[in-house]
Design a protein around this motif. Structure first.
Motif, mmCIF file in Angstrom:
data_model
loop_
_atom_site.group_PDB
_atom_site.id
_atom_site.type_symbol
_atom_site.label_atom_id
_atom_site.label_comp_id
_atom_site.label_asym_id
_atom_site.label_seq_id
_atom_site.Cartn_x
_atom_site.Cartn_y
_atom_site.Cartn_z
ATOM 1 N N GLY A 267 13.000 -9.076 -0.272
ATOM 2 C CA GLY A 267 11.567 -9.117 -0.031
ATOM 3 C C GLY A 267 10.887 -7.952 -0.728
ATOM 4 O O GLY A 267 11.314 -7.505 -1.797
ATOM 5 N N ASP A 268 9.846 -7.439 -0.140
ATOM 6 C CA ASP A 268 9.150 -6.265 -0.685
ATOM 7 C C ASP A 268 9.761 -5.011 -0.077
ATOM 8 O O ASP A 268 9.120 -4.287 0.694
ATOM 9 N N LYS A 269 10.988 -4.771 -0.421
ATOM 10 C CA LYS A 269 11.701 -3.626 0.137
ATOM 11 C C LYS A 269 10.953 -2.337 -0.163
ATOM 12 O O LYS A 269 10.454 -2.118 -1.258
ATOM 13 N N GLN A 270 10.905 -1.471 0.859
ATOM 14 C CA GLN A 270 10.247 -0.177 0.692
ATOM 15 C C GLN A 270 11.293 0.861 0.337
ATOM 16 O O GLN A 270 12.290 1.022 1.031
ATOM 17 N N PHE A 271 11.061 1.584 -0.756
ATOM 18 C CA PHE A 271 12.044 2.543 -1.260
ATOM 19 C C PHE A 271 11.718 3.983 -0.860
ATOM 20 O O PHE A 271 12.535 4.874 -1.066
ATOM 21 N N VAL A 272 10.546 4.211 -0.320
ATOM 22 C CA VAL A 272 10.115 5.562 0.038
ATOM 23 C C VAL A 272 9.487 5.531 1.422
ATOM 24 O O VAL A 272 8.719 4.630 1.736
ATOM 25 N N LYS A 273 9.812 6.493 2.251
ATOM 26 C CA LYS A 273 9.199 6.603 3.569
ATOM 27 C C LYS A 273 7.884 7.370 3.485
ATOM 28 O O LYS A 273 7.785 8.359 2.761
ATOM 29 N N ILE B 123 8.106 10.811 10.735
ATOM 30 C CA ILE B 123 7.913 11.334 12.087
ATOM 31 C C ILE B 123 8.397 10.318 13.121
ATOM 32 O O ILE B 123 9.084 10.657 14.086
ATOM 33 N N GLN B 124 8.067 9.064 12.905
ATOM 34 C CA GLN B 124 8.464 8.017 13.852
ATOM 35 C C GLN B 124 9.978 7.854 13.921
ATOM 36 O O GLN B 124 10.546 7.640 14.998
ATOM 37 N N HIS C 127 10.506 16.799 3.989
ATOM 38 C CA HIS C 127 10.032 15.672 3.186
ATOM 39 C C HIS C 127 10.643 15.660 1.784
ATOM 40 O O HIS C 127 10.246 14.848 0.965
ATOM 41 N N SER C 128 11.583 16.528 1.540
ATOM 42 C CA SER C 128 12.122 16.608 0.183
ATOM 43 C C SER C 128 13.102 15.481 -0.112
ATOM 44 O O SER C 128 13.458 15.253 -1.262
ATOM 45 N N GLN C 129 13.567 14.756 0.931
ATOM 46 C CA GLN C 129 14.582 13.715 0.714
ATOM 47 C C GLN C 129 14.034 12.328 1.009
ATOM 48 O O GLN C 129 14.773 11.424 1.371
ATOM 49 N N TYR D 73 0.834 -1.208 0.000
ATOM 50 C CA TYR D 73 0.000 0.000 0.000
ATOM 51 C C TYR D 73 0.867 1.255 0.000
ATOM 52 O O TYR D 73 0.480 2.284 -0.557
ATOM 53 N N THR D 74 2.029 1.152 0.621
ATOM 54 C CA THR D 74 2.925 2.306 0.684
ATOM 55 C C THR D 74 3.701 2.511 -0.610
ATOM 56 O O THR D 74 4.568 3.381 -0.673
ATOM 57 N N ASP D 75 3.426 1.703 -1.626
ATOM 58 C CA ASP D 75 4.006 1.958 -2.953
ATOM 59 C C ASP D 75 3.266 3.063 -3.683
ATOM 60 O O ASP D 75 3.682 3.483 -4.768
ATOM 61 N N PHE D 76 2.156 3.517 -3.122
ATOM 62 C CA PHE D 76 1.326 4.523 -3.791
ATOM 63 C C PHE D 76 1.038 5.628 -2.787
ATOM 64 O O PHE D 76 0.119 5.539 -1.971
#
Length: 764
Positions: free
Chosen positions: A684-690, A696-697, A707-709, A58-61
């Motif tokens: 695995g399903d590595k996440q590339f974007v926070k 914040i966490q 949030h620019s980086q 879900y965090t891919d979008f």
């Protein structure tokens, strides 16, 4: 969110296009459905396809709303500092989980509130108030003596509006109010002065008076055009005028005017949830009417999104405390404003999309791009960069995406056409349709090994089956998950009033009722734009429609209008409200279009980006060419419902369609980016974007973040593999409101991008 069923992250699901059976392995369910709803053509037919998987997580979008001033809505602060109260407990809760704490007392600024020091610690300050800005008045001193803090700039502004004598009278009135804050308004002096007739200037004066005097002085105009300035009626702790003699005023509590306005604006972060799902939870917790909250537009469910919300007379401290119980959602960045949000109060959305398992071309393609000796990551980077440039320069057909037509096997436009035909019984039956596969899964003692059905969808099928076979509506509602609000409303109404199918439809929340008939309009529009593209392509032809307000120089009638409009990326009007307006006039937003003459079409003064097509309605202009004739032919056919495009009025106001206009072409914003990463199965399903909440966490609860980086740069932070096995691409771009990222991605990839499918969502 507080429910046990929502504790775990919901599983990923797949839509079902046939009743009880998965689509054939070689067929794309999304592609089949796109053809059904008129999504057929590409602007660029020559490019090879890019194949990739969308929304594997879900965090891919990621979707962030772009506000009218051009800023992007990001969740940066989950504590409440808008009214002087800092809920540090809620800050910890949103990141570290719930603890046994007591929510802050609602209703204003606490008499004893926590002040945050520079080192992050807190100290108790008795009677503390938010620090006044240099141009704002100070609070009354403890000895009853008032101190006035009006800047020289503000005094000069008042003198420019009024005479020196009137300014002195205003100053005296303000000092009297500060010395006796609970004194009745009529017991204070009244200041009267002649007033300008210029509405714009008057609005600015009203606004400046409220700001300079901290909302302590009311300004109004009498029947003779005289400006009347009086003391504001003292408010109690709930923001209302005192009802009983001796009731305390707002001496230690901020009124809504003191805070900045009656509407609390805040950012809502949500993951894999509908906007209304989260807002309904907030309403239940706050015990307020659902109409309390307003938003500019809905956001994709299967995504991590941030959008601006407004709540009428909502206490920010109390709202911030709900971060303790929200699951896969958070709220923050609180600010009080004088107006609430309206649908369309945004300029678009910014997307940050991760595409996984990217490859160019098929094995059977003539194109050999995928078979070259070049570095696959470089080839993919170049392909997507060029495709994004084309989406900006050449645009894409502005189709309504699949989301517009619902997620069930029976599309929402099918409900809409039944409603417009007056067959309300059939419309209800379509809404209450369920899949036999979902019912079988609900009734089976063992899980099916080939079709995995979500728990909510099993419960939905079981509840609808029980209702339709036994009529036991109360028991059916006990089983039906709360999130299926349309089904819930229909069953409850028909359980009480048998066979009242129109009443059942009218019991559905209004925005959902409108969704059905608007989906039919969208279907007709999609088919119409495909027909126009087939006939004319990007060429401007006689009879094409343009919006009159965009070309006033060529339209004397429009040029004479004194309305001041801003236009969003769809060519839709954005009304700028006056400072003392509570809401905009929706009638002012209606657009007018006119057909081009043969000379205008051939002049070169217009491009395909100027052309619009109508959504069917009784108050729109249809193209005076072959496309206009197509509307009549299609809508009169069986597929079109046997309807007349010139007769879209109905007895029920919500089903009586006035119509509208939509640009034929859309384009992404000029600022876009792509970064390609390499990874393999071990990642695995590595996440590339926070996500915003993860940022914040990771860096400390409630602190402002940059949030620019958030994108990992290829070759810098991404994994470097000796033998790259898979490619992922992270795309960043902006679209105007009511434009679909999935449609832009379809053009970019020539239909090669498919949404990830691991489970069946029953009946969807």
């Amino acid at each position: 969110m507080a429910d046990p069923s929502e504790e775990l992250r919901p599983a990923k699901r797949v839509k079902l296009d046939t009743d009880g059976a998965l689509p054939p392995p070689t067929a794309s369910a999304d592609t089949t459905k796109e053809l059904e709803v008129g999504i057929t053509s590409y602007v660029n037919e020559s490019r090879p396809s890019l194949h990739a998987i969308l929304k594997k997580r879900y965090t891919d979008f990621l979707v962030n709303e772009v506000l009218p001033d051009g800023t992007v809505a990001h969740l940066r602060e989950i504590t409440d500092k808008s009214s002087g109260h800092v809920d540090t407990k809620a800050s910890v809760q949103a990141t570290n989980g719930p603890t046994d704490t007591t929510a802050p007392v609602p209703g204003g600024v606490d008499i004893e509130s926590e002040a945050v020091k520079e080192d992050g610690t807190t100290s108790q300050i008795s009677g503390s108030q938010p620090k006044a800005k240099e141009s704002e008045p100070s609070a009354p001193a403890e000895d009853g003596q008032a101190s006035l803090a009006i800047s020289s700039e503000d005094r000069a502004k008042l003198v420019a509006y009024f005479s020196e004598d009137i300014v002195e009278e205003l100053t005296s009135l303000y000092e009297a109010i500060l010395r006796a804050p609970n004194k009745k308004s009529r017991d204070h002096p009244t200041v009267r002065t002649p007033f300008t007739s210029d509405r714009t200037v008057r609005s600015q004066i009203h606004q400046d008076i409220r700001r300079i005097f901290g909302g302590k002085i009311d300004s109004s105009t009498d029947n003779e055009g005289i400006l009347v300035l009086t003391a504001t009626v003292p408010k109690n702790q709930h923001g209302r005028a005192p009802q009983r003699s001796g009731e305390r005023g707002a001496h230690n509590k901020l009124t809504w005017q003191d805070r900045g306005g009656e509407y609390l604006h805040f950012n809502l972060y949500k993951e894999n949830k509908d906007t209304m799902e989260v807002l309904s939870y907030l309403c239940r917790q706050l015990k307020v009417n659902p109409k309390t909250f307003q938003f500019a537009g809905t956001k994709d469910r299967r995504a991590a999104t941030v959008q601006r919300i407004s709540g009428y007379r909502v206490d920010s401290g109390r709202l911030a405390s709900l971060n303790r119980t929200l699951k896969f959602a958070a709220i923050g960045d609180f600010k009080y404003e004088k107006q609430g949000l309206e649908l369309g109060d945004l300029t678009g959305n910014e997307f940050l999309i991760t595409l996984r398992e990217c490859r160019i071309g098929n094995e059977g393609d003539n194109d050999k791009t995928s078979q070259t000796d070049q570095d696959p990551a470089s080839v993919t980077q170049k392909y997507i960069s060029e495709a994004l440039r084309s989406l900006h320069d050449n645009g894409f057909l502005n189709y309504y995406g699949l989301q517009r037509f619902g997620t069930f096997a029976q599309r929402t436009d099918v409900v809409g056409v039944k409603i417009l035909q007056g067959d309300y019984h059939a419309a209800v039956e379509v809404i209450l349709h369920y899949s036999s596969a979902a019912l079988q899964a609900a009734q089976s003692q063992q899980d099916d090994s080939t079709i995995v059905v979500g728990q909510d969808d099993r419960a939905r099928a079981e509840a609808l089956h029980l209702w339709q076979t036994t009529g036991k509506w109360q028991k059916a509602l006990d089983i039906l998950p709360r999130r299926f609000s349309a089904e819930t409303s229909i069953i409850r109404h028909l359980g009480r009033v048998r066979n009242d199918y129109l009443g059942a439809l009218m019991s559905i929340q209004r925005n959902l009722r409108l969704m059905y008939v608007h989906a039919y309009q969208s279907l007709v529009w999609n088919l119409a734009v495909g027909e126009r593209w087939r006939l004319c392509g990007s060429k401007v032809v006689e009879g094409d429609l343009i919006l009159t307000h965009e070309h006033k120089a060529l339209d004397p009638a429009a040029q004479a209008s004194n309305l001041s409009h801003n236009i969003d990326a769809d060519g839709e009007i954005i009304i700028q409200p006056s400072s003392d307006d509570r809401a905009t006039d929706r009638e002012d937003r209606f657009e007018r279009a006119r057909p081009l003459s043969a000379a205008e079409a051939a002049s070169g003064a217009f491009t395909i980006f100027d052309i619009v097509l109508p959504l069917p309605g009784f108050d729109v202009e249809y193209p005076s060419n072959a496309v206009g004739e197509w509307y009549k032919t299609f809508m009169a056919s069986d597929l079109g419902g046997g309807l007349d495009p010139m007769n879209m009025r109905r007895k029920q106001k919500d089903f009586s369609l006035s119509g509208g206009y939509r640009k034929v072409m859309a384009r992404i914003g000029q600022d876009f980016d792509v970064q390609v990463h390499t990874y393999n199965d071990s990642d695995g399903d590595k996440q590339f974007v926070k996500t915003d909440l993860e940022t914040i966490q990771d860096t400390g609860a409630g602190k402002p973040q940059d949030h620019s980086q958030n994108i990992e740069r290829g070759g810098e932070n991404g994994n470097i593999l000796e033998k790259p096995h898979k490619l992922a691409a992270v795309l960043k771009f902006r679209l105007g409101s009511s434009q679909y990222a999935t449609v832009a991605l379809r053009e970019l990839s020539r239909g090669g991008i498919q949404a990830h499918k691991t489970e069946f969502m029953g009946g969807r």
